[in-house]
Enzyme design. Structure first.
Site, short mmCIF file in Angstrom:
data_model
loop_
_atom_site.label_atom_id
_atom_site.label_comp_id
_atom_site.label_asym_id
_atom_site.label_seq_id
_atom_site.Cartn_x
_atom_site.Cartn_y
_atom_site.Cartn_z
N CYS A 15 -109.42 -75.31 28.14
CA CYS A 15 -108.69 -74.66 27.04
C CYS A 15 -107.22 -75.04 27.05
O CYS A 15 -106.68 -75.48 26.04
CB CYS A 15 -108.87 -73.15 27.15
SG CYS A 15 -107.92 -72.26 25.91
N GLU B 185 -112.63 -80.42 13.46
CA GLU B 185 -111.20 -80.16 13.74
C GLU B 185 -110.44 -81.47 13.94
O GLU B 185 -109.35 -81.66 13.38
CB GLU B 185 -111.07 -79.27 14.98
CG GLU B 185 -111.47 -77.82 14.70
CD GLU B 185 -111.48 -76.93 15.93
OE1 GLU B 185 -111.48 -75.72 15.78
OE2 GLU B 185 -111.49 -77.46 17.07
C1 LIG Z 1 -111.36 -80.02 22.15
C2 LIG Z 1 -111.75 -78.60 22.45
C3 LIG Z 1 -111.27 -77.58 21.66
C4 LIG Z 1 -111.62 -76.27 21.93
N1 LIG Z 1 -111.13 -75.30 21.11
C5 LIG Z 1 -111.44 -74.01 21.35
C6 LIG Z 1 -110.90 -72.98 20.54
O1 LIG Z 1 -110.16 -73.24 19.59
N2 LIG Z 1 -111.21 -71.70 20.84
C7 LIG Z 1 -112.03 -71.38 21.89
O2 LIG Z 1 -112.27 -70.20 22.13
N3 LIG Z 1 -112.57 -72.34 22.67
C8 LIG Z 1 -112.29 -73.64 22.43
N4 LIG Z 1 -112.80 -74.63 23.24
C9 LIG Z 1 -113.75 -74.25 24.30
C10 LIG Z 1 -113.01 -73.72 25.54
O3 LIG Z 1 -112.07 -74.67 25.97
C11 LIG Z 1 -114.03 -73.43 26.64
O4 LIG Z 1 -115.00 -72.55 26.15
C12 LIG Z 1 -113.36 -72.79 27.86
O5 LIG Z 1 -112.35 -73.62 28.38
C13 LIG Z 1 -114.42 -72.52 28.93
O6 LIG Z 1 -113.80 -72.03 30.08
P1 LIG Z 1 -114.50 -72.23 31.50
O7 LIG Z 1 -113.70 -71.44 32.47
O8 LIG Z 1 -115.94 -71.96 31.41
O9 LIG Z 1 -114.39 -73.79 31.82
P2 LIG Z 1 -113.14 -74.80 31.76
O10 LIG Z 1 -111.99 -74.22 31.04
O11 LIG Z 1 -113.74 -76.05 31.28
O12 LIG Z 1 -112.73 -74.93 33.28
C14 LIG Z 1 -113.54 -75.53 34.23
C15 LIG Z 1 -112.65 -76.16 35.28
O13 LIG Z 1 -113.43 -76.49 36.42
C16 LIG Z 1 -112.97 -77.72 36.95
N5 LIG Z 1 -114.07 -78.25 37.75
C17 LIG Z 1 -115.28 -78.67 37.31
N6 LIG Z 1 -116.06 -78.98 38.36
C18 LIG Z 1 -115.33 -78.74 39.47
C19 LIG Z 1 -115.59 -78.85 40.87
N7 LIG Z 1 -116.78 -79.23 41.34
N8 LIG Z 1 -114.61 -78.55 41.74
C20 LIG Z 1 -113.39 -78.15 41.30
N9 LIG Z 1 -113.09 -78.02 39.98
C21 LIG Z 1 -114.06 -78.29 39.10
C22 LIG Z 1 -112.62 -78.53 35.72
O14 LIG Z 1 -111.72 -79.57 36.03
C23 LIG Z 1 -112.01 -77.46 34.83
O15 LIG Z 1 -110.62 -77.37 35.01
C24 LIG Z 1 -112.47 -75.97 23.02
C25 LIG Z 1 -112.96 -76.99 23.83
C26 LIG Z 1 -112.60 -78.29 23.55
C27 LIG Z 1 -113.13 -79.39 24.43
#
Ligand SMILES: Cc1cc2nc3c(=O)[nH]c(=O)nc-3n(C[C@H](O)[C@H](O)[C@H](O)COP(=O)(O)OP(=O)(O)OC[C@H]3O[C@@H](n4cnc5c(N)ncnc54)[C@H](O)[C@@H]3O)c2cc1C
Length: 463
Positions: free
Chosen positions: A45, A186
């Site tokens: 995000c 987008e």
């Molecule tokens: C281009 C784009 C636009 C988006 N726009 C929106 C929006 O407007 N509104 C919205 O609500 N959502 C949006 N999203 C979706 C949103 O970003 C995700 O739903 C959100 O970030 C999910 O959070 P998370 O904690 O599950 O994973 P993430 O935020 O993906 O975090 C996971 C982290 O884990 C790390 N990681 C992975 N594997 C390992 C490992 N084995 N060891 C250590 N670190 C690791 C990664 O590097 C990453 O930093 C968007 C996504 C994208 C790609």
């Protein structure tokens, strides 16, 4: 094998939206917490998702603002745009946010390790950067999802994902975006707004699959009005380099010339290589980690939140799941996340805001549904002369009067739907909407002034 070097209460894999929130709240309850991040703190995000994208969306919208200003008496003096300035400013803001996240975690007492982490057994995590093994009473998998580019078509090595699109050296003059998801539309809007010639290719019959059909059609027409060439029923079969440019060969035998080819065709959960199989963490049929309503996996003590569980892949959902996990495990307050009625926006141009059921879902789930729909030229377009219309749509359970869905396409739709979402979630009826005084003159006032249904769906009388 040597014994783990140390023991903590919680080890979080992934410092994204879900992991950061869970780590901070758990530490607040007194837990000893370590979070491992293999790339940058803040996750998708902050680093390469919502935030940088929205900054580019703001940039892209100035084109229309400059054009529209003329009708209001301003004389436009051919403003120019510098992609490099935008990207540098965006990167500075992302770096500031990343630092703020690290400070907040540090103040909460969370230890951050910059390393990929994998499971060694149900209670042990290994840091790949140092080889250190850490024993944890609880392990939270919050690794998110990663873009995938689909089958290895000829020339796939030339294709970029949203990750690279945020770091291009120059603004491509011609961009082909493949995909029909919110990310695809987008980025198509961003590039078009900044001046690129954009072709959007999607394999299905219309963009934004899963959204209300009127929204899908309305947005498609609006994108086309803004010069985006939308080609549906096609996929990119090959990408052929031609000098410094590319020719994309489509499945329907069309060819599209482009300076950049971006695919936004899906983001599978990041489960590969984590060691899940060896410790018995099961996956759901959709490829996400299977969890119960408290985000516990099939292995006691191992939990998963956010995109890696492939429930609803949005930042606020991941944050809520991470918070609920910490409350449940460390706060003594078992907390489930309600995944119903999640409002969401698409930051295309124009914007989409949606909450609740689509018309098709409402018919399937409820049967007797009244549809209130209006489409009109917004007041601003009268002087700007822009060819655009706003769509507002309410779906009402005919038996109870409850508003079960609201869909908006138009300027400010994302901001509107956040507020409408409260009413819809609380179970507001159409009568409640009608009893609310309109705010005039606004576009959203139509949400409380649509008197007659435009369509009434009724189940056939019992046969
Ligand atoms: C281009 C784009 C636009 C988006 N726009 C929106 C929006 O407007 N509104 C919205 O609500 N959502 C949006 N999203 C979706 C949103 O970003 C995700 O739903 C959100 O970030 C999910 O959070 P998370 O904690 O599950 O994973 P993430 O935020 O993906 O975090 C996971 C982290 O884990 C790390 N990681 C992975 N594997 C390992 C490992 N084995 N060891 C250590 N670190 C690791 C990664 O590097 C990453 O930093 C968007 C996504 C994208 C790609």
């Amino acid at each position: 094998m040597t014994a783990p070097e140390r023991q903590v209460d919680l080890f979080v894999i992934g410092a994204g939206s879900g992991g950061v929130r869970a780590a901070r709240i758990a530490a607040g309850y007194g837990a000893r917490v370590v979070v491992a991040e293999e790339y940058r703190v803040g996750g998708t995000c902050v680093i390469r998702g919502c935030v940088p994208k929205k900054l580019l969306v703001y940039a892209a919208r100035f084109r229309e603002a400059f054009e529209d200003a003329v009708g209001f008496g301003w004389s436009a003096t051919a403003p120019t745009f510098e992609w490099a300035d935008l990207i540098a400013n965006k990167d500075r803001e992302i770096a500031r946010l990343e630092a703020a996240y690290m400070t907040t975690l540090g103040k909460a007492g969370v230890e951050i390790v910059k390393s990929r982490a994998v499971l060694e057994d149900a209670k042990t995590v290994r840091l790949e950067a140092t080889g250190e093994r850490i024993r944890a009473e609880h392990i939270l998998i919050a690794t998110g999802a990663t873009p995938h580019l689909g089958p290895a078509i000829p020339g796939i090595e030339h294709v970029i994902s949203s990750n690279e699109a945020l770091h291009l050296d120059t603004l491509p003059a011609r961009v082909l975006v493949q995909g029909g998801s919110y990310i695809a539309v987008e980025f198509a809007s961003i590039f078009a707004g900044l001046g690129s010639q954009v072709t959007l290719v999607y394999r299905g019959d219309n963009i934004l699959r899963g959204f209300d059909d009127d929204v899908r059609q309305h947005l498609r027409v609006e994108l086309e009005k803004r010069g985006i060439h939308v080609i549906t029923g096609n996929t990119v079969a090959a990408v052929e380099p031609c000098g410094r440019h590319f020719t994309a060969h489509l499945s329907g035998s069309m060819q599209v010339a482009a300076d950049a080819v971006m695919f936004a065709i899906g983001r599978p959960p990041a489960v590969r290589g984590l060691g899940l199989e060896s410790v018995g963490v099961r996956l759901a049929p959709n490829g996400g980690i299977a969890v119960d309503e408290y985000s516990q996996t099939s292995v006691p003590g191992i939990w998963a939140v956010g995109d890696v569980t492939n429930r609803i892949n949005l930042t606020p959902v991941a944050i809520r799941e991470g918070h609920a996990f910490a409350d449940t495990v460390f706060g003594g307050k078992p907390t489930r996340v309600d995944h119903r009625c999640v409002p969401t926006a698409v930051f295309s141009e124009p914007e989409v805001g949606t909450v609740g059921l689509s018309e098709a879902q409402a018919i399937a789930e409820i049967g007797d549904v009244d549809v209130y729909k209006t489409s009109f030229r917004p007041m601003k377009a009268t002087l700007s002369g822009r060819d655009t219309t706003v769509l507002l749509k309410l779906l009402v359970d005919a038996a109870t009067g409850r508003v079960v869905g609201c869909h908006i396409v138009g300027e400010g739709a994302g901001e509107m739907i956040q507020l409408v979402g409260i009413a819809v979630r609380m179970g507001a009826t159409k009568a409640d909407f009608d009893a609310t005084m309109a705010v005039h003159p606004t576009a959203s006032e139509e949400l409380v002034t649509m008197r007659q249904p435009t369509l009434r769906h009724r189940r056939k009388a019992a046969e």
